[in-house]
Design a protein around this motif. Structure first.
Motif, PDB file in Angstrom:
ATOM      1  N   ASP A 123       0.824  -1.207   0.000  1.00 55.38           N
ATOM      2  CA  ASP A 123       0.000   0.000   0.000  1.00 55.38           C
ATOM      3  C   ASP A 123       0.860   1.259   0.000  1.00 55.38           C
ATOM      4  O   ASP A 123       0.438   2.300  -0.505  1.00 55.38           O
ATOM      5  N   ARG A 137       7.071   2.804   9.875  1.00 54.99           N
ATOM      6  CA  ARG A 137       5.939   3.258   9.063  1.00 54.99           C
ATOM      7  C   ARG A 137       4.828   2.211   9.061  1.00 54.99           C
ATOM      8  O   ARG A 137       3.649   2.553   9.183  1.00 54.99           O
ATOM      9  N   ALA A 142       1.039   2.606  10.699  1.00 57.35           N
ATOM     10  CA  ALA A 142      -0.158   2.350   9.890  1.00 57.35           C
ATOM     11  C   ALA A 142      -1.019   1.264  10.525  1.00 57.35           C
ATOM     12  O   ALA A 142      -2.247   1.386  10.604  1.00 57.35           O
ATOM     13  N   ASP A 175      -1.082   0.355  13.716  1.00 56.62           N
ATOM     14  CA  ASP A 175      -1.678   0.884  14.942  1.00 56.62           C
ATOM     15  C   ASP A 175      -2.892   1.761  14.636  1.00 56.62           C
ATOM     16  O   ASP A 175      -3.895   1.707  15.341  1.00 56.62           O
ATOM     17  N   GLY A 176      -2.784   2.572  13.596  1.00 56.95           N
ATOM     18  CA  GLY A 176      -3.912   3.420  13.209  1.00 56.95           C
ATOM     19  C   GLY A 176      -5.135   2.602  12.835  1.00 56.95           C
ATOM     20  O   GLY A 176      -6.259   2.911  13.244  1.00 56.95           O
ATOM     21  N   ILE A 177      -4.925   1.540  12.074  1.00 59.14           N
ATOM     22  CA  ILE A 177      -6.033   0.659  11.688  1.00 59.14           C
ATOM     23  C   ILE A 177      -6.588  -0.055  12.910  1.00 59.14           C
ATOM     24  O   ILE A 177      -7.796  -0.107  13.124  1.00 59.14           O
ATOM     25  N   GLN A 218      -8.218   4.745  14.279  1.00 65.47           N
ATOM     26  CA  GLN A 218      -7.850   6.120  13.933  1.00 65.47           C
ATOM     27  C   GLN A 218      -7.552   6.270  12.445  1.00 65.47           C
ATOM     28  O   GLN A 218      -7.386   7.381  11.957  1.00 65.47           O
ATOM     29  N   ALA A 219      -7.462   5.145  11.738  1.00 68.79           N
ATOM     30  CA  ALA A 219      -7.224   5.157  10.300  1.00 68.79           C
ATOM     31  C   ALA A 219      -8.201   4.189   9.651  1.00 68.79           C
ATOM     32  O   ALA A 219      -8.653   3.231  10.294  1.00 68.79           O
ATOM     33  N   PRO A 220      -8.544   4.412   8.396  1.00 69.46           N
ATOM     34  CA  PRO A 220      -9.447   3.489   7.707  1.00 69.46           C
ATOM     35  C   PRO A 220      -8.845   2.081   7.627  1.00 69.46           C
ATOM     36  O   PRO A 220      -7.632   1.912   7.637  1.00 69.46           O
ATOM     37  N   ASP A 221      -9.711   1.096   7.539  1.00 71.60           N
ATOM     38  CA  ASP A 221      -9.306  -0.312   7.400  1.00 71.60           C
ATOM     39  C   ASP A 221      -9.694  -0.795   6.000  1.00 71.60           C
ATOM     40  O   ASP A 221     -10.724  -1.434   5.824  1.00 71.60           O
TER      41      ASP A 221
END
Length: 92
Positions: free
Chosen positions: A5, A67, A71, A73-75, A79-82
């Motif tokens: 990605d 990085r 990413a 952790d955000g998912i 806090q981030a899109p999945d």
């Protein structure tokens, strides 16, 4: 998948200890880490091979493992899109 990605070329294959040590000796090994189903990144600092311990480079700022970890952790935390459908709600 997260590396893909990010536009990082990915090759999935077995890597031998000899290959890792050769890359370490030539200076082409930047970092080593493991990624597992527990949604975590584990840096690899040392490997033992044929009676010798080899210290591997540690990840600096901007390293791929950092990085990917951010990413993931955000998912994981929402806090981030999945985009891959990895997060599955568990019953209440």
């Amino acid at each position: 998948q997260l590396a893909r990605d990010m536009g990082v070329p990915v090759e999935e294959r077995r890597v031998s200890s000899r290959e890792i040590i050769a890359a370490l000796k030539t200076g082409t090994l930047n970092e080593a880490f493991g990624v597992g189903t527990a949604a975590t990144i584990a840096p690899i600092a040392t490997i033992g091979y044929e009676g010798h311990d080899y210290e591997l480079p540690t990840a600096g700022p901007g390293a791929l493992s950092k990085r990917i970890s951010a990413a993931l952790d955000g998912i994981r935390t929402g806090q981030a899109p999945d985009p891959h459908g990895w997060v599955v709600p568990v019953g209440e």
